[in-house]
Design an enzyme around this catalytic site. Structure first.
Site, PDB file in Angstrom:
ATOM      1  N   ASN A  82       0.801  -1.226   0.000  1.00 40.06           N
ATOM      2  CA  ASN A  82       0.000   0.000   0.000  1.00 40.06           C
ATOM      3  C   ASN A  82       0.835   1.278   0.000  1.00 40.06           C
ATOM      4  O   ASN A  82       0.375   2.303  -0.502  1.00 40.06           O
ATOM      5  CB  ASN A  82      -0.921  -0.031   1.237  1.00 40.06           C
ATOM      6  N   TYR A 147       3.792   9.115 -11.351  1.00 35.86           N
ATOM      7  CA  TYR A 147       2.824   8.338 -10.556  1.00 35.86           C
ATOM      8  C   TYR A 147       1.979   7.434 -11.458  1.00 35.86           C
ATOM      9  O   TYR A 147       1.751   6.253 -11.137  1.00 35.86           O
ATOM     10  CB  TYR A 147       1.954   9.325  -9.789  1.00 35.86           C
TER      11      TYR A 147
HETATM   12  P1  NDP Z   1      -0.854   8.613   2.956  1.00 36.04           P
HETATM   13  O1  NDP Z   1       0.090   9.664   2.468  1.00 36.04           O
HETATM   14  O2  NDP Z   1      -2.027   9.018   3.787  1.00 36.04           O
HETATM   15  O3  NDP Z   1      -0.025   7.476   3.789  1.00 36.04           O
HETATM   16  C1  NDP Z   1       1.070   6.887   3.163  1.00 36.04           C
HETATM   17  C2  NDP Z   1       1.639   5.801   4.034  1.00 36.04           C
HETATM   18  O4  NDP Z   1       2.730   5.180   3.313  1.00 36.04           O
HETATM   19  C3  NDP Z   1       2.240   6.307   5.333  1.00 36.04           C
HETATM   20  O5  NDP Z   1       2.113   5.315   6.345  1.00 36.04           O
HETATM   21  C4  NDP Z   1       3.706   6.488   4.973  1.00 36.04           C
HETATM   22  O6  NDP Z   1       4.596   6.443   6.087  1.00 36.04           O
HETATM   23  C5  NDP Z   1       3.928   5.290   4.071  1.00 36.04           C
HETATM   24  N1  NDP Z   1       5.079   5.442   3.188  1.00 36.04           N
HETATM   25  C6  NDP Z   1       5.282   6.400   2.249  1.00 36.04           C
HETATM   26  N2  NDP Z   1       6.473   6.205   1.654  1.00 36.04           N
HETATM   27  C7  NDP Z   1       7.021   5.093   2.218  1.00 36.04           C
HETATM   28  C8  NDP Z   1       8.237   4.397   2.049  1.00 36.04           C
HETATM   29  N3  NDP Z   1       9.165   4.766   1.139  1.00 36.04           N
HETATM   30  N4  NDP Z   1       8.476   3.313   2.826  1.00 36.04           N
HETATM   31  C9  NDP Z   1       7.569   2.907   3.744  1.00 36.04           C
HETATM   32  N5  NDP Z   1       6.402   3.517   3.948  1.00 36.04           N
HETATM   33  C10 NDP Z   1       6.128   4.604   3.192  1.00 36.04           C
HETATM   34  O7  NDP Z   1      -1.300   7.824   1.640  1.00 36.04           O
HETATM   35  P2  NDP Z   1      -2.761   7.266   1.216  1.00 36.04           P
HETATM   36  O8  NDP Z   1      -3.341   6.485   2.335  1.00 36.04           O
HETATM   37  O9  NDP Z   1      -3.520   8.361   0.617  1.00 36.04           O
HETATM   38  O10 NDP Z   1      -2.345   6.284   0.024  1.00 36.04           O
HETATM   39  C11 NDP Z   1      -2.093   4.904   0.240  1.00 36.04           C
HETATM   40  C12 NDP Z   1      -1.913   4.223  -1.109  1.00 36.04           C
HETATM   41  O11 NDP Z   1      -3.097   4.405  -1.880  1.00 36.04           O
HETATM   42  C13 NDP Z   1      -0.753   4.792  -1.942  1.00 36.04           C
HETATM   43  O12 NDP Z   1      -0.136   3.758  -2.660  1.00 36.04           O
HETATM   44  C14 NDP Z   1      -1.459   5.747  -2.885  1.00 36.04           C
HETATM   45  O13 NDP Z   1      -0.712   5.958  -4.055  1.00 36.04           O
HETATM   46  C15 NDP Z   1      -2.739   4.976  -3.136  1.00 36.04           C
HETATM   47  N6  NDP Z   1      -3.851   5.805  -3.603  1.00 36.04           N
HETATM   48  C16 NDP Z   1      -4.329   6.852  -2.840  1.00 36.04           C
HETATM   49  C17 NDP Z   1      -5.371   7.601  -3.287  1.00 36.04           C
HETATM   50  C18 NDP Z   1      -5.936   8.734  -2.501  1.00 36.04           C
HETATM   51  O14 NDP Z   1      -6.820   9.434  -3.033  1.00 36.04           O
HETATM   52  N7  NDP Z   1      -5.520   8.978  -1.267  1.00 36.04           N
HETATM   53  C19 NDP Z   1      -6.009   7.314  -4.574  1.00 36.04           C
HETATM   54  C20 NDP Z   1      -5.464   6.198  -5.286  1.00 36.04           C
HETATM   55  C21 NDP Z   1      -4.414   5.475  -4.804  1.00 36.04           C
HETATM   56  P3  NDP Z   1       4.851   7.778   6.997  1.00 36.04           P
HETATM   57  O15 NDP Z   1       3.587   7.930   7.814  1.00 36.04           O
HETATM   58  O16 NDP Z   1       6.048   7.441   7.794  1.00 36.04           O
HETATM   59  O17 NDP Z   1       5.040   8.912   6.033  1.00 36.04           O
END
Ligand code: NDP
Length: 242
Positions: A82, A147
């Site tokens: 995720n 992306y």
């Molecule tokens: P958030 O930004 O709310 O949360 C992202 C999470 O991923 C956090 O826990 C963050 O950790 C972690 N993270 C980011 N980079 C890394 C890394 N390099 N290694 C380990 N952990 C990492 O994201 P969303 O919940 O919005 O998105 C989750 C997924 O859903 C993503 O893949 C996104 O692309 C996808 N998505 C989201 C959409 C949306 O509208 N929100 C729509 C479509 C897809 P930390 O808290 O430490 O930063």
């Protein structure tokens, strides 16, 4: 003994909702994050889900992290890939660093994380892998060549690995959320967010819980015949061909 689920980026947003729903279904859940220690501590305290910090883009950190989770909780049966980031810019203004960061976190992580668990799943003849892609990997999006390329890559990865793994009791599916009300979308300027909502037939952003419900199904025993699929959850914003 209940199954073990690992959710990358499982401490915030969509990942946090997935971690919670799987815990409520009785799985032993581990949630990873990259750097926001405060959010991770709050999440651990509120939900009593263990958290682990490593970078999903780093192959050796992933191997070591998976070893630690398996030492603590047992073999990983369910992997939710995720974790993801955005670094938006039109291609003519995009830096190599913006390109690399998004490809590394969103696509390299498919290899680094899945490679660390797949042999064990094959040995045990059971596994559930769910990869979080995006509407913008299906249709493309202005300002997101990095992306959109990474998320389209997630779909290809999913379809190939599903075929490799089907005979071993492992299912591999992708979920493509549309715009969900997490921190990632909160970072979009208000005017742009209103334009996004105007383009969603359901008339609102999605909720992280709604994505988690889809994942709940895909990891269940009842979903054993569902593999290589791309599940679209976007309020009707984009009707994909398959
Ligand atoms: P958030 O930004 O709310 O949360 C992202 C999470 O991923 C956090 O826990 C963050 O950790 C972690 N993270 C980011 N980079 C890394 C890394 N390099 N290694 C380990 N952990 C990492 O994201 P969303 O919940 O919005 O998105 C989750 C997924 O859903 C993503 O893949 C996104 O692309 C996808 N998505 C989201 C959409 C949306 O509208 N929100 C729509 C479509 C897809 P930390 O808290 O430490 O930063």
């Amino acid at each position: 003994m209940s199954r073990v689920a690992l959710v990358t980026g499982g401490t915030r947003g969509i990942g946090a909702a997935i971690s919670q729903i799987l815990k409520s279904d009785g799985y032993r859940v581990a949630a990873t994050y990259q750097g926001d220690d405060a959010a991770a501590s709050r999440f651990r305290a509120s939900h009593e889900i263990p958290v682990y910090r490593w970078n999903v883009a780093d192959e050796s950190e992933c191997r070591q992290g998976v070893e630690q989770v398996e030492a603590d909780l047992g073999p990983i049966d369910i992997l939710i890939n995720n974790a993801g980031i955005t670094r938006d810019a039109s291609l003519h203004k995009m830096s190599w660093e913006q390109w690399r960061a998004v490809l590394a976190t969103n696509l390299d992580s498919m290899f680094t994380m899945t490679r660390a668990v797949i042999a064990g799943m094959r040995d045990r003849a059971f596994g559930r892998i769910v990869n979080i892609s995006s509407i913008n990997g299906q249709k493309g999006q202005v300002g997101q060549t990095n992306y959109s390329a990474a998320k389209a890559g997630v779909i290809g990865f999913t379809k190939a690995l599903a075929q490799e793994s089907a005979a071993k009791g492992i299912t591999v599916n992708a979920v493509c959320p549309g715009y969900i009300d997490t921190d990632m979308v909160a970072a979009v300027p208000e005017a742009a967010r209103q334009r996004i909502i105007a383009g969603i037939p359901v008339g609102r952003l999605g909720h992280a819980d709604e994505v988690a419900e889809a994942v709940r199904y895909l990891v269940s025993d009842g979903a054993a015949f569902c593999t290589g699929s791309v599940l679209t959850l976007n309020g009707g914003q984009y009707i994909a061909n398959g």
